[in-house]
Design a protein around this motif. Sequence first.
Motif, PDB file in Angstrom:
ATOM      1  N   PRO A 167      -7.803   7.638   7.558  1.00 17.42           N
ATOM      2  CA  PRO A 167      -7.258   6.298   7.799  1.00 17.42           C
ATOM      3  C   PRO A 167      -7.652   5.350   6.664  1.00 17.42           C
ATOM      4  N   ASN A 168      -6.758   4.468   6.329  1.00 17.55           N
ATOM      5  CA  ASN A 168      -6.929   3.505   5.230  1.00 17.55           C
ATOM      6  C   ASN A 168      -6.806   4.141   3.849  1.00 17.55           C
ATOM      7  N   ALA A 169      -6.332   5.399   3.772  1.00 15.47           N
ATOM      8  CA  ALA A 169      -6.084   5.994   2.458  1.00 15.47           C
ATOM      9  C   ALA A 169      -4.849   5.385   1.808  1.00 15.47           C
ATOM     10  N   GLY A 170      -3.990   4.762   2.624  1.00 15.52           N
ATOM     11  CA  GLY A 170      -2.794   4.111   2.082  1.00 15.52           C
ATOM     12  C   GLY A 170      -1.521   4.904   2.284  1.00 15.52           C
ATOM     13  N   LYS A 171      -1.491   5.816   3.249  1.00 15.04           N
ATOM     14  CA  LYS A 171      -0.302   6.650   3.463  1.00 15.04           C
ATOM     15  C   LYS A 171       0.906   5.819   3.880  1.00 15.04           C
ATOM     16  N   SER A 172       0.699   4.897   4.811  1.00 18.56           N
ATOM     17  CA  SER A 172       1.815   4.072   5.276  1.00 18.56           C
ATOM     18  C   SER A 172       2.343   3.173   4.171  1.00 18.56           C
ATOM     19  N   THR A 173       1.436   2.640   3.367  1.00 22.38           N
ATOM     20  CA  THR A 173       1.848   1.782   2.245  1.00 22.38           C
ATOM     21  C   THR A 173       2.687   2.575   1.249  1.00 22.38           C
ATOM     22  N   LEU A 174       2.250   3.798   0.965  1.00 20.91           N
ATOM     23  CA  LEU A 174       3.010   4.638   0.029  1.00 20.91           C
ATOM     24  C   LEU A 174       4.373   4.985   0.606  1.00 20.91           C
ATOM     25  N   LEU A 175       4.435   5.331   1.892  1.00 18.97           N
ATOM     26  CA  LEU A 175       5.721   5.671   2.507  1.00 18.97           C
ATOM     27  C   LEU A 175       6.681   4.496   2.448  1.00 18.97           C
ATOM     28  N   ALA A 176       6.180   3.300   2.698  1.00 17.23           N
ATOM     29  CA  ALA A 176       7.029   2.109   2.614  1.00 17.23           C
ATOM     30  C   ALA A 176       7.480   1.855   1.186  1.00 17.23           C
ATOM     31  N   GLN A 177       6.673   2.227   0.202  1.00 13.63           N
ATOM     32  CA  GLN A 177       7.012   2.019  -1.205  1.00 13.63           C
ATOM     33  C   GLN A 177       8.112   2.960  -1.666  1.00 13.63           C
ATOM     34  N   ILE A 178       8.149   4.194  -1.148  1.00 14.16           N
ATOM     35  CA  ILE A 178       9.056   5.212  -1.684  1.00 14.16           C
ATOM     36  C   ILE A 178      10.302   5.432  -0.830  1.00 14.16           C
ATOM     37  N   SER A 179      10.373   4.793   0.350  1.00 16.46           N
ATOM     38  CA  SER A 179      11.510   5.025   1.230  1.00 16.46           C
ATOM     39  C   SER A 179      11.841   3.751   1.989  1.00 16.46           C
ATOM     40  N   ALA A 180      12.833   3.867   2.863  1.00 19.61           N
ATOM     41  CA  ALA A 180      13.221   2.728   3.693  1.00 19.61           C
ATOM     42  C   ALA A 180      12.422   2.658   4.983  1.00 19.61           C
ATOM     43  N   ALA A 181      11.508   3.603   5.198  1.00 19.99           N
ATOM     44  CA  ALA A 181      10.675   3.586   6.400  1.00 19.99           C
ATOM     45  C   ALA A 181       9.779   2.354   6.370  1.00 19.99           C
ATOM     46  N   ARG A 182       9.539   1.778   7.547  1.00 19.54           N
ATOM     47  CA  ARG A 182       8.691   0.588   7.635  1.00 19.54           C
ATOM     48  C   ARG A 182       7.614   0.778   8.701  1.00 19.54           C
ATOM     49  N   PRO A 183       6.644   1.641   8.408  1.00 24.00           N
ATOM     50  CA  PRO A 183       5.542   1.811   9.359  1.00 24.00           C
ATOM     51  C   PRO A 183       4.660   0.574   9.380  1.00 24.00           C
ATOM     52  N   LYS A 184       3.896   0.420  10.455  1.00 19.75           N
ATOM     53  CA  LYS A 184       2.972  -0.701  10.555  1.00 19.75           C
ATOM     54  C   LYS A 184       1.862  -0.532   9.531  1.00 19.75           C
ATOM     55  N   ILE A 185       1.557  -1.607   8.803  1.00 22.13           N
ATOM     56  CA  ILE A 185       0.545  -1.557   7.744  1.00 22.13           C
ATOM     57  C   ILE A 185      -0.462  -2.681   7.982  1.00 22.13           C
ATOM     58  N   ALA A 186      -1.739  -2.332   7.990  1.00 21.40           N
ATOM     59  CA  ALA A 186      -2.795  -3.339   8.108  1.00 21.40           C
ATOM     60  C   ALA A 186      -4.075  -2.785   7.500  1.00 21.40           C
ATOM     61  N   ASP A 187      -5.034  -3.684   7.254  1.00 18.84           N
ATOM     62  CA  ASP A 187      -6.264  -3.285   6.574  1.00 18.84           C
ATOM     63  C   ASP A 187      -7.345  -2.916   7.580  1.00 18.84           C
ATOM     64  N   TYR A 188      -7.024  -1.957   8.467  1.00 23.40           N
ATOM     65  CA  TYR A 188      -8.037  -1.421   9.368  1.00 23.40           C
ATOM     66  C   TYR A 188      -7.616  -0.014   9.770  1.00 23.40           C
ATOM     67  N   GLY A 198      10.261   9.313   6.175  1.00 20.82           N
ATOM     68  CA  GLY A 198      10.996   8.518   5.207  1.00 20.82           C
ATOM     69  C   GLY A 198      11.774   9.417   4.267  1.00 20.82           C
ATOM     70  N   VAL A 199      12.960   8.981   3.861  1.00 18.98           N
ATOM     71  CA  VAL A 199      13.794   9.757   2.949  1.00 18.98           C
ATOM     72  C   VAL A 199      13.671   9.167   1.549  1.00 18.98           C
ATOM     73  N   VAL A 200      13.296  10.018   0.599  1.00 22.99           N
ATOM     74  CA  VAL A 200      13.130   9.600  -0.796  1.00 22.99           C
ATOM     75  C   VAL A 200      14.388   9.992  -1.574  1.00 22.99           C
ATOM     76  N   LYS A 201      14.970   9.041  -2.263  1.00 20.82           N
ATOM     77  CA  LYS A 201      16.173   9.295  -3.060  1.00 20.82           C
ATOM     78  C   LYS A 201      15.878   8.996  -4.521  1.00 20.82           C
ATOM     79  N   LEU A 202      16.124   9.988  -5.383  1.00 26.38           N
ATOM     80  CA  LEU A 202      15.908   9.854  -6.813  1.00 26.38           C
ATOM     81  C   LEU A 202      17.219  10.058  -7.557  1.00 26.38           C
ATOM     82  N   PRO A 203      17.378   9.441  -8.735  1.00 22.76           N
ATOM     83  CA  PRO A 203      18.670   9.507  -9.457  1.00 22.76           C
ATOM     84  C   PRO A 203      19.113  10.923  -9.812  1.00 22.76           C
ATOM     85  N   TYR A 204      18.203  11.780 -10.273  1.00 26.06           N
ATOM     86  CA  TYR A 204      18.621  13.076 -10.818  1.00 26.06           C
ATOM     87  C   TYR A 204      18.123  14.262  -9.999  1.00 26.06           C
ATOM     88  N   PHE A 205      17.644  13.994  -8.785  1.00 24.69           N
ATOM     89  CA  PHE A 205      17.144  15.067  -7.930  1.00 24.69           C
ATOM     90  C   PHE A 205      17.724  14.889  -6.528  1.00 24.69           C
TER      91      PHE A 205
END
Length: 340
Positions: A167-188, A198-205
């Motif tokens: 917990p607090n490794a930043g998994k939810s923050t990373l998921l929100a950064q790379i996809s449209a998923a919006r998990p709850k994020i807080a500092d605890y 979350g679905v990750v979409k890249l231009p050439y992959f």
Amino acid sequence: MFYDRARIFVKAGDGGNGAVAFRREKYVPRGGPSGGDGGDGGNVILVASPDLRTLLDFQYRRHFRAERGRHGEGKNRHGRSGEDLRIAVPPGTQVRDAETGELIADLDRPGSQAVVARGGRGGRGNARFASPQNRAPTWAQPGQPGEEKWLLLELKLLADVGLVGLPNAGKSTLLAQISAARPKIADYPFTTLEPHLGVVKLPYFRSFVVADIPGLVEGAHLGAGLGHDFLRHIERTRLLVHLVSLSPLDGDPMENFKVINQELALYDPPLTGKPMLVVANKIDLPEAQAAWPQFRDQVQQLGWEEVWAISGATGQGVEGLLERLARLLEAEERTEANGS
């Protein structure tokens, strides 16, 4: 709420009874038998639907019955077979017999299906039993009962990449950064109480699916934290991303790294054989930048050559990580295709 377990009762349709009937016909004893057969009962079929993500629907309805077959009638009219009952479940659902624990089906792909209870066979009418010795039989077969049983449904998420870490490794923050998923994020700790996709979409992959697996702590394989409930969702992933916080507020990064690896090995030893990228997070912090070289060297000494540094909050290093994951997934798919 994320529901990934359910217990349901299924009952296939009973077969219809055969009929005892005679037609009126001159010079034929009792007019001749004309009882039709009963129809077969409907089956209960589970179908993996891509429209479903959880087993929530089965919290409100637990009993399912297929249609029974119609009875046979006179004039050799056969009863109609009962309609099959098709029950939609999310892809990744495993079906077990609740009494024996036997695995009945593993619906691991959208569209896959399995008959979990077979309908009873319809009884034969008396016309079926006519013979030179008995040209006017006065009996018919009853329909056979359909199968019935309690089933255990267990969902294992279908994802290409699984995010693991304390917990607090930043998994939810990373998921929100790379996809449209919006998990709850807080500092605890334990902000995330259920898995997120979350679905990750890249231009050439090709696009790929990432799962945030919450609540892993020391002792997770024994039920500590939330990990015991959600560790099984890692089993179907092709790759793992082990996220480790380099912030001094989150403890010693090397010890945290070893804790999660030990929990994976204790829960299911084959998990340690999955391809895994070690990713140091929160590199935007000055303290993390200072800790990064030592952490990288220590992890590489343990045998992990690929160690990445990113910031899920700012996006630093994330694009390169995603491209590497996409290439690894393509290589995995080629290996699977060649192996099949």
